[in-house]
Design a protein around this motif. Structure first.
Motif, PDB file in Angstrom:
ATOM      1  N   SER A  14       0.595  -1.118   0.020  1.00 52.54           N
ATOM      2  CA  SER A  14       0.104  -0.019   0.150  1.00 52.54           C
ATOM      3  C   SER A  14       0.584   1.059   0.056  1.00 52.54           C
ATOM      4  O   SER A  14       0.462   2.354  -0.320  1.00 52.54           O
ATOM      5  CB  SER A  14      -1.144   0.086   1.195  1.00 52.54           C
ATOM      6  N   THR A  15       2.022   1.169   0.227  1.00 57.07           N
ATOM      7  CA  THR A  15       3.056   2.353   0.183  1.00 57.07           C
ATOM      8  C   THR A  15       3.456   2.812  -1.027  1.00 57.07           C
ATOM      9  O   THR A  15       3.759   4.110  -1.130  1.00 57.07           O
ATOM     10  CB  THR A  15       4.399   2.085   0.938  1.00 57.07           C
ATOM     11  N   LYS A  16       3.222   2.137  -2.174  1.00 60.51           N
ATOM     12  CA  LYS A  16       3.509   2.373  -3.287  1.00 60.51           C
ATOM     13  C   LYS A  16       2.231   3.095  -3.986  1.00 60.51           C
ATOM     14  O   LYS A  16       1.116   2.930  -3.577  1.00 60.51           O
ATOM     15  CB  LYS A  16       3.935   1.219  -4.305  1.00 60.51           C
ATOM     16  N   ALA A  25      -3.600  10.129 -18.224  1.00 62.47           N
ATOM     17  CA  ALA A  25      -2.483  10.063 -19.129  1.00 62.47           C
ATOM     18  C   ALA A  25      -1.310   9.025 -18.740  1.00 62.47           C
ATOM     19  O   ALA A  25      -0.851   8.327 -19.228  1.00 62.47           O
ATOM     20  CB  ALA A  25      -1.779  11.319 -19.525  1.00 62.47           C
ATOM     21  N   ASP A  26      -1.034   9.133 -17.311  1.00 60.34           N
ATOM     22  CA  ASP A  26      -0.081   7.991 -16.916  1.00 60.34           C
ATOM     23  C   ASP A  26      -0.513   6.741 -16.729  1.00 60.34           C
ATOM     24  O   ASP A  26       0.072   5.885 -16.882  1.00 60.34           O
ATOM     25  CB  ASP A  26       0.197   8.521 -15.346  1.00 60.34           C
ATOM     26  N   ARG A  27      -1.930   6.525 -16.292  1.00 59.48           N
ATOM     27  CA  ARG A  27      -2.299   5.180 -16.267  1.00 59.48           C
ATOM     28  C   ARG A  27      -2.345   4.690 -17.850  1.00 59.48           C
ATOM     29  O   ARG A  27      -1.855   3.532 -18.066  1.00 59.48           O
ATOM     30  CB  ARG A  27      -3.843   5.246 -16.164  1.00 59.48           C
ATOM     31  N   VAL A  28      -2.668   5.582 -18.887  1.00 61.50           N
ATOM     32  CA  VAL A  28      -2.673   5.012 -20.376  1.00 61.50           C
ATOM     33  C   VAL A  28      -1.370   4.599 -20.734  1.00 61.50           C
ATOM     34  O   VAL A  28      -0.736   3.542 -21.413  1.00 61.50           O
ATOM     35  CB  VAL A  28      -3.108   5.999 -21.419  1.00 61.50           C
ATOM     36  N   LYS A 210      -4.156  -2.920  -8.507  1.00 61.48           N
ATOM     37  CA  LYS A 210      -3.212  -3.587  -7.563  1.00 61.48           C
ATOM     38  C   LYS A 210      -1.665  -3.075  -7.818  1.00 61.48           C
ATOM     39  O   LYS A 210      -0.759  -3.047  -6.749  1.00 61.48           O
ATOM     40  CB  LYS A 210      -3.119  -5.201  -7.622  1.00 61.48           C
ATOM     41  N   TYR A 211      -1.385  -2.925  -9.067  1.00 58.18           N
ATOM     42  CA  TYR A 211       0.001  -2.637  -9.379  1.00 58.18           C
ATOM     43  C   TYR A 211       0.352  -1.182  -9.240  1.00 58.18           C
ATOM     44  O   TYR A 211      -0.447  -0.296  -9.283  1.00 58.18           O
ATOM     45  CB  TYR A 211       0.307  -3.276 -10.856  1.00 58.18           C
ATOM     46  N   ALA A 212       1.595  -1.115  -9.054  1.00 56.40           N
ATOM     47  CA  ALA A 212       2.271   0.402  -8.891  1.00 56.40           C
ATOM     48  C   ALA A 212       2.893   0.891 -10.278  1.00 56.40           C
ATOM     49  O   ALA A 212       2.680   0.062 -11.056  1.00 56.40           O
ATOM     50  CB  ALA A 212       3.292   0.461  -7.960  1.00 56.40           C
ATOM     51  N   GLU A 213       2.899   2.235 -10.288  1.00 53.17           N
ATOM     52  CA  GLU A 213       3.149   2.825 -11.581  1.00 53.17           C
ATOM     53  C   GLU A 213       4.305   2.044 -12.315  1.00 53.17           C
ATOM     54  O   GLU A 213       4.548   2.196 -13.546  1.00 53.17           O
ATOM     55  CB  GLU A 213       3.219   4.331 -11.470  1.00 53.17           C
ATOM     56  N   ASP A 214       5.459   1.780 -11.343  1.00 50.97           N
ATOM     57  CA  ASP A 214       6.671   1.233 -12.275  1.00 50.97           C
ATOM     58  C   ASP A 214       6.592  -0.390 -12.002  1.00 50.97           C
ATOM     59  O   ASP A 214       7.650  -0.924 -12.359  1.00 50.97           O
ATOM     60  CB  ASP A 214       8.024   1.474 -11.388  1.00 50.97           C
TER      61      ASP A 214
END
Length: 242
Positions: A14-16, A25-28, A210-214
């Motif tokens: 959850s910290t991410k 735009a970042d999600r895409v 569930k996933y983080a951006e990186d």
């Protein structure tokens, strides 16, 4: 000869910063990176598969591992590599290690597919046409299930328990079939296609929730694993017709 793939189904800490908290735009951008890595994974799989099939030693060894308890050893090794690769990809932030884990998993998939692809190509009447048809159906189903998640924006995390139970039941049936020498048949393949479809819904839902951006590489690995499981059993169904 049956195949199962039990993913670790780990949640992102959850910290991410989760993908759901990003701008549109970042999600895409995250989705594009993820599916680009899945597409590259498929291409690398094809290359690995072609290279492995060029070696009579590898083909004969892989074929020899499809009978009885030997198939259990091969399946156990594949499951170990699966869990190791998924764990490595999720636990490290080092992109090089994530790519190494992804490449290791693709190579393991290519090797375990050697007997199925070889038999389909060499001994089925329709040969390469059968492989093409199975690939097209698999990609169509994968695309359709992916679209369901993105259109409905539904969280399919509730499938986790059912998928875990389903994979354990499948593993038990595969063990019994290998030890006692009976063929699980067409309906088992149909059931595994449904299970793989559920895994695709779950993994696609994880992209959003569930996933983080990186974490686009482990996200791609999870989707690729579900895609290949679906391809295995779609191809098995097509082969059962000949």
């Amino acid at each position: 000869m049956e195949k199962s793939n039990q993913s670790s189904f780990e949640n992102t800490p959850s910290t991410k910063l989760l993908v759901s908290a990003l701008t549109d735009a970042d999600r895409v951008a995250f989705y594009k990176k993820t599916y680009a890595h899945v597409a590259v994974g498929v291409l690398v799989f094809i290359v690995f598969e072609w290279l492995l099939l060029q070696s009579d030693t590898i083909v004969n060894f892989a074929l020899s591992m499809t009978q009885g308890w030997r198939w259990l050893i091969m399946l156990g090794g594949f499951m170990f590599i699966t869990n190791y690769a998924e764990g490595m990809a999720l636990k490290t932030q080092d992109k090089n290690k994530q790519y190494l884990a992804y490449g290791l998993y693709i190579l393991a998939e290519a090797f375990i597919f050697v007997p199925l692809i070889y038999i389909a190509a060499m001994y089925m009447d329709s040969g390469p046409e059968l492989l093409n048809q199975a690939a097209i159906v698999t990609l169509a189903l994968f695309s359709g299930l992916t679209a369901v998640v993105f259109v409905t924006k539904k969280d399919f995390s509730f499938l986790k328990t059912g998928l875990t139970i389903g994979f354990f039941i499948a593993i038990g049936l595969i063990l019994a079939g290998s030890l006692f020498g009976f063929n699980l048949g067409l309906w088992f393949s149909v059931g595994m296609c449904l299970l793989a479809g559920g895994a695709i819904l779950y993994q696609t839902s994880n992209l959003i929730h569930k996933y983080a951006e990186d974490e686009y590489i482990p996200a791609a690995l999870g989707l690729f694993a579900s895609l290949m499981l679906l391809f295995w059993y779609v191809l098995s169904i097509f082969m059962s017709r000949d």
